[in-house]
Design an enzyme around this catalytic site. Structure first.
Site, PDB file in Angstrom:
ATOM      1  N   GLY A  82       0.838  -1.203   0.000  1.00  0.00           N
ATOM      2  CA  GLY A  82       0.000   0.000   0.000  1.00  0.00           C
ATOM      3  C   GLY A  82       0.864   1.241   0.000  1.00  0.00           C
ATOM      4  O   GLY A  82       2.031   1.219  -0.431  1.00  0.00           O
ATOM      5  N   SER A  83       0.300   2.324   0.500  1.00  0.00           N
ATOM      6  CA  SER A  83       1.003   3.617   0.452  1.00  0.00           C
ATOM      7  C   SER A  83       2.154   3.656   1.466  1.00  0.00           C
ATOM      8  O   SER A  83       2.191   2.868   2.416  1.00  0.00           O
ATOM      9  CB  SER A  83       0.013   4.728   0.799  1.00  0.00           C
ATOM     10  OG  SER A  83      -0.370   4.597   2.158  1.00  0.00           O
ATOM     11  N   CYS A 114       2.087   0.066  -8.370  1.00  0.00           N
ATOM     12  CA  CYS A 114       3.195   0.638  -7.601  1.00  0.00           C
ATOM     13  C   CYS A 114       4.413   0.757  -8.498  1.00  0.00           C
ATOM     14  O   CYS A 114       5.319   1.529  -8.219  1.00  0.00           O
ATOM     15  CB  CYS A 114       3.471  -0.183  -6.357  1.00  0.00           C
ATOM     16  SG  CYS A 114       3.823  -1.871  -6.728  1.00  0.00           S
ATOM     17  N   GLY A 160       2.424   2.045   5.261  1.00  0.00           N
ATOM     18  CA  GLY A 160       3.556   1.186   5.594  1.00  0.00           C
ATOM     19  C   GLY A 160       4.326   1.679   6.806  1.00  0.00           C
ATOM     20  O   GLY A 160       4.817   0.883   7.612  1.00  0.00           O
ATOM     21  N   GLU A 207       5.858  -3.507   1.053  1.00  0.00           N
ATOM     22  CA  GLU A 207       5.992  -3.149  -0.359  1.00  0.00           C
ATOM     23  C   GLU A 207       5.102  -1.938  -0.567  1.00  0.00           C
ATOM     24  O   GLU A 207       3.894  -2.033  -0.701  1.00  0.00           O
ATOM     25  CB  GLU A 207       5.562  -4.337  -1.208  1.00  0.00           C
ATOM     26  CG  GLU A 207       6.071  -4.273  -2.632  1.00  0.00           C
ATOM     27  CD  GLU A 207       4.969  -3.930  -3.585  1.00  0.00           C
ATOM     28  OE1 GLU A 207       4.065  -4.745  -3.761  1.00  0.00           O
ATOM     29  OE2 GLU A 207       5.011  -2.822  -4.144  1.00  0.00           O
TER      30      GLU A 207
HETATM   31  C1  UN1 Z   1       1.945  -3.525  -7.435  1.00  0.00           C
HETATM   32  O1  UN1 Z   1       1.568  -2.615  -8.167  1.00  0.00           O
HETATM   33  O2  UN1 Z   1       1.725  -3.503  -6.194  1.00  0.00           O
HETATM   34  O3  UN1 Z   1       5.490  -5.562 -11.702  1.00  0.00           O
HETATM   35  C2  UN1 Z   1       2.619  -4.748  -7.932  1.00  0.00           C
HETATM   36  C3  UN1 Z   1       4.285  -5.327 -11.822  1.00  0.00           C
HETATM   37  C4  UN1 Z   1       3.323  -6.361 -11.312  1.00  0.00           C
HETATM   38  C5  UN1 Z   1       3.149  -6.205  -9.852  1.00  0.00           C
HETATM   39  C6  UN1 Z   1       2.813  -4.815  -9.409  1.00  0.00           C
HETATM   40  N1  UN1 Z   1       3.829  -7.660 -11.617  1.00  0.00           N
HETATM   41  O4  UN1 Z   1       3.868  -4.307 -12.346  1.00  0.00           O
END
Ligand code: UN1
Length: 517
Positions: free
Chosen positions: A249-250, A305, A254, A271
């Site tokens: 998440g953000s 992300c 985190g 993450e």
């Molecule tokens: C995410 O956005 O939390 O590498 C993970 C990627 C994907 C996973 C993204 N396999 O864009």
């Protein structure tokens, strides 16, 4: 106006046994869904803003029962041989394979990502299950040579306990899937708190788990607690019965998890946000770079992300590249994510649209020059659509250091690779990064110790769309955690160092003498 098929939406929900606007439980443990006595959570279709369903959440007593059930399941599961655990994960992967299409449709409906990406997301779960099956026979410890005669020194890996998984809306099954597949193989049980924005997908996944595990030695290893962060999330991170929290998440979320879990000396795999850059050097293959940037910045409506948020162009190609990019943005079809022709669906919520609008205001205020997009779209009444956006920005703009979870791309110009690397590394986040070049020296420099400071560093490949075989995660404000492939499994287990003396003397390490009498 987008053409939205109402009947199709009802059909997708009916595969879950839910009517549009109906009620469903988000609490499951010991192999069954139970009534949740907490507040009712509503989930919406981001394409139309319409209510999809009402979800029951747990109160404290429901939550406690779920954790206790997960603990009991763990105590049984930890003694099942790892390859047999792998067999269950294999069956899970197979059922996800069989159900790929209907789960993808549900993801597309509730999350708003286009169908092709939603299929990719289910595929990511299948892939990590396959990986975990192999892993179930490879949870290797090492044997060292003891300095003492007639002694054996080695390490082994044991199951850890209940793993709490806090997942985000943007990858509602793939990212938690990295956790389930690996943690289950490692002998842990799961307590999953998905995003409040995508509860139906997690309920569908929980049903898949129950279908595979009920009536087997794995029964009850999955528990689901759909609930708000402020209550269910807080309960989970504060709970000493949960030795490991995997949270996505953000950065703000985190930091809270790190603080609370750290205080009780638990373990956290974090993450968090990214602020990922693509650097394009003058000698790059521009066709390749262009496709990678469009997918990275516009794909998933900029809600990965790993989405590309910053574009760092070397001066020689900058004007041409920006022109071509603006042209490409003009041909992105925006609309119903369930329509095969759409390339960009809606944002997840009205709040996300506000975030986009506020972000754009701030960007303009700080001197950003909008080259394409920048507006909220009124494509469908109630829908959360915005334009994919390119801004010419200055590195000194504070807003460029923030992750705005929307399709906004900041473009910068630099003179050299050194300057580009400096800019890449100048933000608080450190998840993903890419360099486009044909020059071996530049590529090697980029991957060297003085190159990219991110957890993911690519060459001629965009920032998003990582494979599951590598360890996934990032540095600095991204949290430092690693999930999915490589040896990320080690964080889901308890490491034990063992010394066995098979002689009749008791030599002490480091030559210490301590004779009694
Ligand atoms: C995410 O956005 O939390 O590498 C993970 C990627 C994907 C996973 C993204 N396999 O864009």
């Amino acid at each position: 106006m987008v053409a939205v098929e109402t009947q199709r939406r009802a059909d997708i929900l009916s595969t879950l046994g839910i009517e549009v606007g109906g009620s469903v439980s988000g609490v499951a443990y010991a192999g069954a869904f139970e009534e949740g006595h907490g507040e009712i959570l509503e989930t919406f279709d981001p394409t139309t803003g319409q209510l999809l369903a009402c979800v029951q959440t747990p109160n404290q007593a429901d939550y406690d029962r779920a954790v206790e059930a997960a603990r009991e399941a763990f105590v049984r599961w930890r003694t099942v041989p790892a390859p047999r655990r792998g067999e269950i994960v294999r069956q899970l992967g197979n059922l996800f394979r069989e159900r790929k299409e209907d789960l993808a449709r549900l993801i597309s409906l509730e999350n708003g990502k286009i169908l092709s990406e939603a299929r990719g997301e289910v595929q990511e779960v299948i892939d990590v299950c396959d990986f975990a099956v192999g892993l179930s026979r490879q949870l290797y410890g090492r044997e060292m040579h003891s300095e003492r005669a007639e002694h054996r020194l080695f390490e082994q890996w044991h199951p850890l306990g209940v793993v709490g998984i806090i997942s985000a809306f943007n990858f509602p099954v793939a990212v938690p899937g990295w956790g389930w597949a690996i943690a289950l193989t490692c002998g842990d049980s799961i307590l999953w708190k998905p995003s409040e924005l995508t509860p139906l997908i997690s309920i569908a996944a929980q049903r898949v788990f129950q279908q595979v595990t009920n009536g087997t030695e794995a029964e009850g290893i999955f528990s689901l607690v759909v609930g708000p962060g402020a209550t269910t999330g807080e309960a989970l991170i504060n709970d000493p019965r949960i030795p490991l929290i995997q949270a996505t998440g953000s950065c703000r979320m985190g930091q809270r998890v790190a603080e609370v879990v750290g205080k009780r000396t638990g373990r956290a795999i974090l993450e968090l946000g990214g602020n990922n850059a693509v650097i394009v050097l003058d000698d790059a293959d521009l066709d390749l770079a262009l496709r990678a940037v469009v997918f990275g910045a516009v794909g998933t409506a900029g809600q990965r992300c790993t989405s590309t948020r910053r574009l760092i162009l070397q001066r020689g190609i900058a004007p041409t590249f920006v022109d071509r990019l603006v042209h490409a943005y003009g041909s992105v079809s925006i609309g119903d994510p369930l329509d095969g022709r759409t390339l960009m669906g809606p944002l997840i919520s009205a709040r996300a649209v506000d975030g986009f609008r506020d972000g754009m205001d701030e960007i303009r205020r700080q001197g950003g020059n909008v080259l394409y997009g920048g507006r909220v779209l009124d494509l469908q009444p109630g829908g959360y659509f915005v334009e994919p956006t390119i801004v010419r920005s200055h590195a000194s703009m504070p807003v460029c250091a923030e992750e705005i979870f929307a399709p906004i791309l900041h473009a910068f110009e630099v003179a050299s690779l050194d300057e580009a690397v400096e800019l890449n590394n100048a933000v608080p986040q450190g998840l993903s990064s890419s360099l486009f070049t044909r020059d071996l020296r530049a590529a090697s420099e980029w991957l060297s110790a003085r190159g990219s400071d991110c957890g993911i560093a690519n060459v001629n490949v965009g920032t998003s769309g990582a494979e599951i075989g590598g360890a996934f995660g990032g540095e600095k404000a991204t949290g430092g955690g690693r999930q999915a492939g490589s040896d990320a499994w080690k964080a889901y287990m308890r490491r034990q160092t063992c010394t066995v003396n098979y002689g009749s003397g008791l030599p002490l390490a480091q030559g210490v003498r301590f004779e009694v009498g």
